[in-house]
Design an enzyme around this catalytic site. Sequence first.
Site, PDB file in Angstrom:
ATOM      1  N   HIS A  28      17.753 -11.129  13.939  1.00 23.95           N
ATOM      2  CA  HIS A  28      18.564 -10.555  12.855  1.00 23.95           C
ATOM      3  C   HIS A  28      19.371 -11.661  12.164  1.00 23.95           C
ATOM      4  CE1 HIS A  28      18.383  -7.025  15.726  1.00 23.95           C
ATOM      5  NE2 HIS A  28      17.890  -6.499  14.618  1.00 23.95           N
ATOM      6  N   LYS A  85       8.023  -9.592  13.473  1.00 19.86           N
ATOM      7  CA  LYS A  85       7.677  -9.043  14.805  1.00 19.86           C
ATOM      8  C   LYS A  85       7.161  -7.606  14.674  1.00 19.86           C
ATOM      9  CE  LYS A  85      10.603  -7.404  17.949  1.00 19.86           C
ATOM     10  NZ  LYS A  85      10.076  -6.128  18.407  1.00 19.86           N
ATOM     11  N   LEU A 128      11.977 -12.071  20.200  1.00 17.15           N
ATOM     12  CA  LEU A 128      13.284 -11.456  20.484  1.00 17.15           C
ATOM     13  C   LEU A 128      13.306  -9.996  20.067  1.00 17.15           C
ATOM     14  CD1 LEU A 128      15.896 -14.229  19.640  1.00 17.15           C
ATOM     15  CD2 LEU A 128      14.600 -13.806  21.731  1.00 17.15           C
TER      16      LEU A 128
END
Length: 282
Positions: free
Chosen positions: A37, A149, A184
């Site tokens: 993020h 992702k 992540l």
Amino acid sequence: MEIITSVKEIQKISFCLRAEKKQIGFVPTMGALHQGHISLIKECKKNNDWTIVSIFVNSIQFNDQNDYKNYPRPLDNDLNICQELQVDTVFAPSLKEMYPEEFLTFVNVEKLSSNLCGEYRPGHFEGVATIVTKLFNITNPHRAYFGAKDYQQTQIIKKLVRDLNFDIEIIVLPTIRDENGLALSSRHKYLSQEEKKQTYVLYKSLKKALSLLDKNIKDPKIIIDQINKIIVKEHLANVEYIKICDPVHLSDLKYISNEALIALAVRFEKARLIDSIIWRKN
Ligand code: PAF
């Protein structure tokens, strides 16, 4: 940094920013912010006059109510991160603010939502498409930032932007990985130490797939079998799916010619992890 919880108020802010000819960048999140993020927020700050980050755990994209209930909500920590990154506005509405009683309108991006994670998480992408549509309408940004992702999610959002005529540029940034290659995710906190050690197999298996393709092995079945062999070596990892698809239409490929999406979902006891990679012919 302003923290806004009301739809009307954030709409007013974005209306005023547009009147002042300011470029608005938007990073939608469900909180539990991590380096993935952070990379989106930093890029957004670089290319826009005003950065809005939303933090909203979107109930309707969870097909498992336990998963929704247990999803991490470290709001104070998230706000500190946003503050440090000099985010201009955080939009953190309540569930009732986003879904008042008698909410009846849903957005469904057909076809692209049915394969891959869509097959295993019924209703998930309808929930994502609905909240993203609402957030785009509310924040009215020039640009919105997403991580690669969630590849299927990014394809669905690009399509909904085209189909529903949003004048928003969708920017997809590379997956951020830890030192072992693990992409992540906010769900890592569910992994035990032992599981964490075993997660390296996801990226390792994807890289193996790339090397097979580079050696001209083009039969998806052979590649999927090789990926599976690598993952099952780790006893805590349970494969949900391994698929090789067309990167645009997300349909399964019978034979690989110029490009392919190699995507997988693997379950550990409490965490479901996804990862993917694109292969393109040189
Ligand atoms: O990727 C996410 O975190 C979520 O799916 C999104 C885009 C914020 C919608 O809830």
